[in-house]
Structures are given as C-alpha cells and as structure tokens.
Motif scaffolding. Structure first.
Motif, PDB file in Angstrom:
ATOM      1  N   ALA A 175      47.406  41.864  41.887  1.00 40.43           N
ATOM      2  CA  ALA A 175      46.075  41.310  41.622  1.00 40.43           C
ATOM      3  C   ALA A 175      44.994  42.210  42.213  1.00 40.43           C
ATOM      4  O   ALA A 175      43.946  42.443  41.592  1.00 40.43           O
ATOM      5  CB  ALA A 175      45.972  39.901  42.209  1.00 40.43           C
ATOM      6  N   ALA A 176      45.232  42.736  43.419  1.00 36.81           N
ATOM      7  CA  ALA A 176      44.260  43.639  44.037  1.00 36.81           C
ATOM      8  C   ALA A 176      44.073  44.893  43.200  1.00 36.81           C
ATOM      9  O   ALA A 176      42.945  45.383  43.030  1.00 36.81           O
ATOM     10  CB  ALA A 176      44.729  44.006  45.450  1.00 36.81           C
ATOM     11  N   ALA A 177      45.171  45.435  42.680  1.00 37.43           N
ATOM     12  CA  ALA A 177      45.078  46.647  41.852  1.00 37.43           C
ATOM     13  C   ALA A 177      44.286  46.378  40.580  1.00 37.43           C
ATOM     14  O   ALA A 177      43.494  47.228  40.141  1.00 37.43           O
ATOM     15  CB  ALA A 177      46.481  47.151  41.531  1.00 37.43           C
ATOM     16  N   ARG A 178      44.473  45.210  39.987  1.00 35.80           N
ATOM     17  CA  ARG A 178      43.719  44.878  38.768  1.00 35.80           C
ATOM     18  C   ARG A 178      42.224  44.771  39.069  1.00 35.80           C
ATOM     19  O   ARG A 178      41.396  45.277  38.306  1.00 35.80           O
ATOM     20  CB  ARG A 178      44.233  43.555  38.170  1.00 35.80           C
ATOM     21  CG  ARG A 178      45.604  43.650  37.528  1.00 35.80           C
ATOM     22  CD  ARG A 178      45.862  42.432  36.640  1.00 35.80           C
ATOM     23  NE  ARG A 178      45.795  41.186  37.416  1.00 35.80           N
ATOM     24  CZ  ARG A 178      46.822  40.624  38.022  1.00 35.80           C
ATOM     25  NH1 ARG A 178      48.021  41.213  37.972  1.00 35.80           N
ATOM     26  NH2 ARG A 178      46.688  39.488  38.676  1.00 35.80           N
ATOM     27  N   HIS A 179      41.894  44.123  40.154  1.00 34.55           N
ATOM     28  CA  HIS A 179      40.479  44.002  40.518  1.00 34.55           C
ATOM     29  C   HIS A 179      39.885  45.376  40.837  1.00 34.55           C
ATOM     30  O   HIS A 179      38.737  45.662  40.468  1.00 34.55           O
ATOM     31  CB  HIS A 179      40.319  43.081  41.728  1.00 34.55           C
ATOM     32  CG  HIS A 179      40.545  41.628  41.421  1.00 34.55           C
ATOM     33  ND1 HIS A 179      39.840  40.951  40.443  1.00 34.55           N
ATOM     34  CD2 HIS A 179      41.407  40.723  41.962  1.00 34.55           C
ATOM     35  CE1 HIS A 179      40.228  39.689  40.406  1.00 34.55           C
ATOM     36  NE2 HIS A 179      41.181  39.521  41.306  1.00 34.55           N
ATOM     37  N   ALA A 180      40.644  46.206  41.520  1.00 34.96           N
ATOM     38  CA  ALA A 180      40.142  47.541  41.856  1.00 34.96           C
ATOM     39  C   ALA A 180      39.912  48.363  40.592  1.00 34.96           C
ATOM     40  O   ALA A 180      38.915  49.095  40.479  1.00 34.96           O
ATOM     41  CB  ALA A 180      41.121  48.254  42.777  1.00 34.96           C
ATOM     42  N   ALA A 181      40.812  48.259  39.633  1.00 30.04           N
ATOM     43  CA  ALA A 181      40.648  48.996  38.376  1.00 30.04           C
ATOM     44  C   ALA A 181      39.404  48.551  37.620  1.00 30.04           C
ATOM     45  O   ALA A 181      38.782  49.342  36.900  1.00 30.04           O
ATOM     46  CB  ALA A 181      41.889  48.812  37.500  1.00 30.04           C
ATOM     47  N   ALA A 182      39.028  47.276  37.803  1.00 31.68           N
ATOM     48  CA  ALA A 182      37.837  46.746  37.134  1.00 31.68           C
ATOM     49  C   ALA A 182      36.575  46.920  37.970  1.00 31.68           C
ATOM     50  O   ALA A 182      35.497  46.499  37.554  1.00 31.68           O
ATOM     51  CB  ALA A 182      38.046  45.270  36.812  1.00 31.68           C
ATOM     52  N   GLY A 183      36.708  47.548  39.152  1.00 36.06           N
ATOM     53  CA  GLY A 183      35.552  47.731  40.008  1.00 36.06           C
ATOM     54  C   GLY A 183      35.106  46.472  40.714  1.00 36.06           C
ATOM     55  O   GLY A 183      33.979  46.405  41.218  1.00 36.06           O
ATOM     56  N   GLN A 184      35.975  45.474  40.788  1.00 34.48           N
ATOM     57  CA  GLN A 184      35.653  44.210  41.464  1.00 34.48           C
ATOM     58  C   GLN A 184      36.152  44.309  42.908  1.00 34.48           C
ATOM     59  O   GLN A 184      37.207  43.807  43.273  1.00 34.48           O
ATOM     60  CB  GLN A 184      36.312  43.039  40.728  1.00 34.48           C
ATOM     61  CG  GLN A 184      35.844  42.898  39.285  1.00 34.48           C
ATOM     62  CD  GLN A 184      36.690  41.925  38.480  1.00 34.48           C
ATOM     63  OE1 GLN A 184      37.827  41.625  38.834  1.00 34.48           O
ATOM     64  NE2 GLN A 184      36.134  41.431  37.385  1.00 34.48           N
ATOM     65  N   TRP A 185      35.353  44.957  43.740  1.00 34.68           N
ATOM     66  CA  TRP A 185      35.828  45.327  45.073  1.00 34.68           C
ATOM     67  C   TRP A 185      35.929  44.133  46.010  1.00 34.68           C
ATOM     68  O   TRP A 185      36.806  44.129  46.906  1.00 34.68           O
ATOM     69  CB  TRP A 185      34.912  46.404  45.655  1.00 34.68           C
ATOM     70  CG  TRP A 185      34.834  47.613  44.779  1.00 34.68           C
ATOM     71  CD1 TRP A 185      33.742  48.097  44.138  1.00 34.68           C
ATOM     72  CD2 TRP A 185      35.921  48.483  44.421  1.00 34.68           C
ATOM     73  NE1 TRP A 185      34.068  49.215  43.402  1.00 34.68           N
ATOM     74  CE2 TRP A 185      35.398  49.474  43.558  1.00 34.68           C
ATOM     75  CE3 TRP A 185      37.276  48.528  44.740  1.00 34.68           C
ATOM     76  CZ2 TRP A 185      36.172  50.500  43.023  1.00 34.68           C
ATOM     77  CZ3 TRP A 185      38.073  49.538  44.207  1.00 34.68           C
ATOM     78  CH2 TRP A 185      37.514  50.508  43.359  1.00 34.68           C
ATOM     79  N   ASN A 186      35.084  43.138  45.844  1.00 35.77           N
ATOM     80  CA  ASN A 186      35.206  41.943  46.691  1.00 35.77           C
ATOM     81  C   ASN A 186      36.566  41.280  46.511  1.00 35.77           C
ATOM     82  O   ASN A 186      37.283  40.997  47.476  1.00 35.77           O
ATOM     83  CB  ASN A 186      34.108  40.935  46.354  1.00 35.77           C
ATOM     84  CG  ASN A 186      32.773  41.307  46.952  1.00 35.77           C
ATOM     85  OD1 ASN A 186      32.575  42.425  47.419  1.00 35.77           O
ATOM     86  ND2 ASN A 186      31.842  40.381  46.941  1.00 35.77           N
ATOM     87  N   GLN A 187      36.923  41.023  45.255  1.00 39.74           N
ATOM     88  CA  GLN A 187      38.200  40.380  44.979  1.00 39.74           C
ATOM     89  C   GLN A 187      39.373  41.278  45.366  1.00 39.74           C
ATOM     90  O   GLN A 187      40.416  40.792  45.811  1.00 39.74           O
ATOM     91  CB  GLN A 187      38.291  40.011  43.498  1.00 39.74           C
ATOM     92  CG  GLN A 187      37.293  38.950  43.058  1.00 39.74           C
ATOM     93  CD  GLN A 187      35.953  39.536  42.631  1.00 39.74           C
ATOM     94  OE1 GLN A 187      35.577  40.633  43.060  1.00 39.74           O
ATOM     95  NE2 GLN A 187      35.236  38.823  41.782  1.00 39.74           N
ATOM     96  N   ALA A 188      39.192  42.596  45.196  1.00 37.13           N
ATOM     97  CA  ALA A 188      40.261  43.524  45.558  1.00 37.13           C
ATOM     98  C   ALA A 188      40.527  43.485  47.064  1.00 37.13           C
ATOM     99  O   ALA A 188      41.689  43.480  47.501  1.00 37.13           O
ATOM    100  CB  ALA A 188      39.888  44.936  45.117  1.00 37.13           C
ATOM    101  N   VAL A 189      39.462  43.447  47.863  1.00 38.14           N
ATOM    102  CA  VAL A 189      39.626  43.358  49.319  1.00 38.14           C
ATOM    103  C   VAL A 189      40.320  42.050  49.695  1.00 38.14           C
ATOM    104  O   VAL A 189      41.230  42.022  50.543  1.00 38.14           O
ATOM    105  CB  VAL A 189      38.255  43.472  50.015  1.00 38.14           C
ATOM    106  CG1 VAL A 189      38.356  43.046  51.475  1.00 38.14           C
ATOM    107  CG2 VAL A 189      37.733  44.893  49.930  1.00 38.14           C
ATOM    108  N   GLN A 190      39.909  40.955  49.072  1.00 38.31           N
ATOM    109  CA  GLN A 190      40.516  39.665  49.381  1.00 38.31           C
ATOM    110  C   GLN A 190      42.010  39.665  49.089  1.00 38.31           C
ATOM    111  O   GLN A 190      42.825  39.246  49.921  1.00 38.31           O
ATOM    112  CB  GLN A 190      39.820  38.566  48.562  1.00 38.31           C
ATOM    113  CG  GLN A 190      38.386  38.300  48.982  1.00 38.31           C
ATOM    114  CD  GLN A 190      37.677  37.373  48.006  1.00 38.31           C
ATOM    115  OE1 GLN A 190      37.913  37.421  46.788  1.00 38.31           O
ATOM    116  NE2 GLN A 190      36.788  36.533  48.516  1.00 38.31           N
TER     117      GLN A 190
END
Length: 227
Positions: free
Chosen positions: A117-132
C-alpha cells in the motif's frame, strides 16, 4: 406640562406629563429622524471597539510602561502563539473518534500488505499516506517477529519507544518515524518524498537488524535457567 395658547386671553393649557412624553416618543420614532443612524451591524461594531478601548485603557493602567508596555506584551504573546502553531501544526483529528491516536485504524493486515500500500501511494505521489503505511509496516513487521506484542490501540510513539529498547541502534530513527506519522495524521502537516524515503530506509534497516535483549530480560533468562 403647561402650554400657553395663542388666544386673546392667553389661557395656559395643562397637558399631563405621561401623555406628553408618549407623544414626544412617537414623534421621535418617525423614520425621518433616523435616516442617518448606524445600522445594527455598525452599532455592534462600535460597541465592540468601545469595549476593546476600555479594556486597553484598564490594562495599560496596570502594565509597566503604559500603552507601550501593553503593546509589547501583546506582541510577545502573539509571537509565542505563532511559534507554537508553526511547530505543532493545525489540530486535525479523525472525525470518526473510533481510532483515537491508534496506529492501525482498519482491519489487520500483514507487513507486506502495508508495504504494498505504501508503494502504491508513493507511486501516486501521495506522500502522507505512503508515510502512514510504511510506519504501519514497520510496527506490523516487529509484531510478526514477536519483538512487539500485538496490542490494539497502540500509538506510533508507544510502538517506537517499545521497539527502541530491543533495537537501540534504531531508537532515534523509530522516534523520528513516529513523529512523521503523527505530523501527517494528526498535526495537519504534509509529507514529501524525502520524508517517505527516510521511513522506507528505516523499515529496510529494521527488517535486517537482529534485536538486542534488554538487560532485565538477560538477567531473567540466566536466573531461570535450569541448573
């Protein structure tokens, strides 16, 4: 009330006081006398500023330096409030109220699922969710390795403190990751890619690190060892 009439005899005319007052009030209530009166909002603002003025006058009388000293105190207070606001961010709590400050706010998932899930958020530039999700992956991984006891309602700070005791080399990194998690989850802050990469690197490093037994645990192990 006594009026003098215009007749030849100039006979005084007596008008009772109360009816005369009522007549005067009726006359003064006519719109023609109130065309230039301030509206309700203006009257409210005028009353507010009058109250502020009286407040400042009272405060300046007991403040060293008078008005100048009072202004200096107000400036200092505003500066302190601004510094705290900048450091802590805008309060922003979950409206549901069910998760509180808990690290996990949904059903149980594995560390691998949190990393995906973190990798998907990071790929989409959603850094808040990626950190979480990456912080959740770290804690879930420690639970899967039996380095942390699974406990509902555990916060990121609590997990970092507990994990730091068995992995002292990463204690500072775990505290920083927990702080980043709290900032984006509750503090209204916005994460960026470098912030996520730091948590990602910590996850990889923690995964490869063997835990260090706490002194109390080592002492207990030797004490309870069979003779």
């Amino acid at each position: 009330m006594r009026l003098t009439g215009g007749t030849a005899g100039d006979v005084p005319v007596d008008i009772p006081r109360i009816p005369a007052q009522e007549a005067a009030e009726r006359e003064l209530s006519k719109p023609m006398y109130h065309e230039n009166d301030p509206n309700l909002l203006q009257r409210g603002l005028n009353a507010f500023w009058d109250w502020i003025g009286r407040l400042f006058d009272s405060a300046s009388g007991v403040t060293p330096g008078g008005v100048v000293g009072l202004v200096a105190v107000v400036v200092v207070v505003l500066a302190v409030i601004g510094a705290l606001w900048w450091r802590l961010g805008t309060p922003h709590r979950s409206p549901s109220g069910t998760g509180g400050d808990a690290l996990f706010d949904d059903g149980p998932r594995t560390a691998a699922e949190h990393r995906e899930a973190a990798a998907r958020h990071a790929a989409a530039g959603q850094w808040n969710q990626a950190v979480q999700e990456r912080m959740r992956a770290i804690v879930r991984s420690l639970e899967e390795r039996a380095l942390l006891d699974p406990r509902p309602g555990r916060t990121a700070d609590e997990a970092a403190a507990e994990a730091g005791r068995s992995m002292p080399a990463h204690a500072d990194g775990l505290r920083s990751a927990a702080r980043a998690f709290d900032d984006v989850t509750y503090g209204g802050r916005t994460a960026d890619e470098p912030a996520y990469r730091r948590v990602e690197q910590l996850d990889t490093a923690v995964e490869r690190t063997r835990p260090t037994l706490e002194p109390a645990a080592v002492s207990t192990a030797f004490t309870e060892a069979p003779r």
